[in-house]
Design a protein around this motif. Structure first.
Motif, mmCIF file in Angstrom:
data_model
loop_
_atom_site.group_PDB
_atom_site.id
_atom_site.type_symbol
_atom_site.label_atom_id
_atom_site.label_comp_id
_atom_site.label_asym_id
_atom_site.label_seq_id
_atom_site.Cartn_x
_atom_site.Cartn_y
_atom_site.Cartn_z
ATOM 1 N N SER A 28 -11.851 5.062 7.490
ATOM 2 C CA SER A 28 -12.506 5.499 8.723
ATOM 3 C C SER A 28 -11.949 4.753 9.925
ATOM 4 O O SER A 28 -11.781 5.335 10.996
ATOM 5 N N GLN A 29 -11.696 3.458 9.734
ATOM 6 C CA GLN A 29 -11.150 2.620 10.803
ATOM 7 C C GLN A 29 -10.261 1.555 10.182
ATOM 8 O O GLN A 29 -10.381 1.241 9.000
ATOM 9 N N THR B 12 -23.039 7.356 13.497
ATOM 10 C CA THR B 12 -22.482 8.653 13.111
ATOM 11 C C THR B 12 -23.180 9.183 11.867
ATOM 12 O O THR B 12 -23.510 10.362 11.788
ATOM 13 N N ARG B 13 -23.451 8.306 10.900
ATOM 14 C CA ARG B 13 -24.148 8.716 9.685
ATOM 15 C C ARG B 13 -25.551 9.224 10.008
ATOM 16 O O ARG B 13 -25.988 10.234 9.481
ATOM 17 N N HIS C 259 -23.848 2.012 2.665
ATOM 18 C CA HIS C 259 -23.738 2.840 3.862
ATOM 19 C C HIS C 259 -22.423 2.651 4.604
ATOM 20 O O HIS C 259 -21.968 3.555 5.287
ATOM 21 N N VAL C 260 -21.828 1.468 4.493
ATOM 22 C CA VAL C 260 -20.515 1.175 5.069
ATOM 23 C C VAL C 260 -19.828 0.158 4.167
ATOM 24 O O VAL C 260 -20.474 -0.765 3.666
ATOM 25 N N ILE D 190 -14.136 0.668 6.554
ATOM 26 C CA ILE D 190 -13.361 -0.054 7.554
ATOM 27 C C ILE D 190 -12.385 -0.946 6.808
ATOM 28 O O ILE D 190 -12.799 -1.836 6.055
ATOM 29 N N ARG E 96 -12.570 8.733 -2.158
ATOM 30 C CA ARG E 96 -12.365 10.075 -1.615
ATOM 31 C C ARG E 96 -12.226 11.139 -2.701
ATOM 32 O O ARG E 96 -12.395 12.329 -2.428
ATOM 33 N N LEU F 244 -20.115 3.621 13.106
ATOM 34 C CA LEU F 244 -20.127 4.376 11.847
ATOM 35 C C LEU F 244 -21.547 4.622 11.348
ATOM 36 O O LEU F 244 -21.850 5.700 10.833
ATOM 37 N N SER G 34 -17.576 -1.423 15.505
ATOM 38 C CA SER G 34 -17.102 -0.410 14.554
ATOM 39 C C SER G 34 -18.181 -0.047 13.543
ATOM 40 O O SER G 34 -18.405 1.131 13.255
ATOM 41 N N PRO H 212 -18.241 5.663 4.890
ATOM 42 C CA PRO H 212 -17.351 5.068 5.894
ATOM 43 C C PRO H 212 -16.711 3.777 5.359
ATOM 44 O O PRO H 212 -17.392 2.922 4.793
ATOM 45 N N HIS I 90 -17.774 10.667 1.638
ATOM 46 C CA HIS I 90 -18.055 10.467 3.061
ATOM 47 C C HIS I 90 -18.487 9.040 3.402
ATOM 48 O O HIS I 90 -18.924 8.789 4.525
#
Length: 128
Positions: free
Chosen positions: A100-101, A122-123, A48-49, A80, A69, A119, A115, A78, A76
């Motif tokens: 993303s960051q 947002t998801r 997920h991140v 960091i 990407r 994220l 952070s 995320p 999509h």
């Protein structure tokens, strides 16, 4: 349940990141010591991140982001970036590649936690 993938060639940094994110509820952690290991981990289970270092021995973090990407499945996800590189050109390159960051080491555990929470929120919002 969320999964956070921590990608850094330093076991100490991976432990510090994991400890910093321990307050995120319903979360499991997966670790990778290289970019190639990260890509392999993504193939095994959903993430997920991703918290990603740039400077790693086998595959630079920017190449990992570009790989993500370029594939619909990970487009999509995320990411960091967490790196020692604090210069503006590195930050710009990472954001341009799709990060993303961008955070620098040494890092603030509370900033990293904030952070990741942002994220994940947002998801969740995008799914509604």
């Amino acid at each position: 349940m969320y999964t956070i993938l921590i990608v850094d060639d330093s076991p100490t940094i991976r432990r510090m990141v994991k400890a910093s994110l321990g307050a995120v509820p319903d979360t499991t952690f997966t670790e990778a010591a290289s970019g190639l290991e990260a890509i392999e981990a993504l193939a095994v289970a959903p993430v997920h991140v991703m918290v990603l270092d740039l400077n790693m021995p086998d595959m630079h973090g920017l190449d990992v982001i570009r790989f993500l990407r370029s594939h619909d499945r990970y487009r999509h996800l995320p990411v960091i970036v967490l790196t020692t590189r604090g210069d503006e050109s590195s930050r710009h390159a990472a954001i341009e590649a799709g990060a993303s960051q961008y955070l620098t080491k040494p890092f603030s555990p509370s900033v990293l936690l904030s952070s990741v929470r942002e994220l994940l929120d947002t998801r969740v919002s995008r799914r509604r």
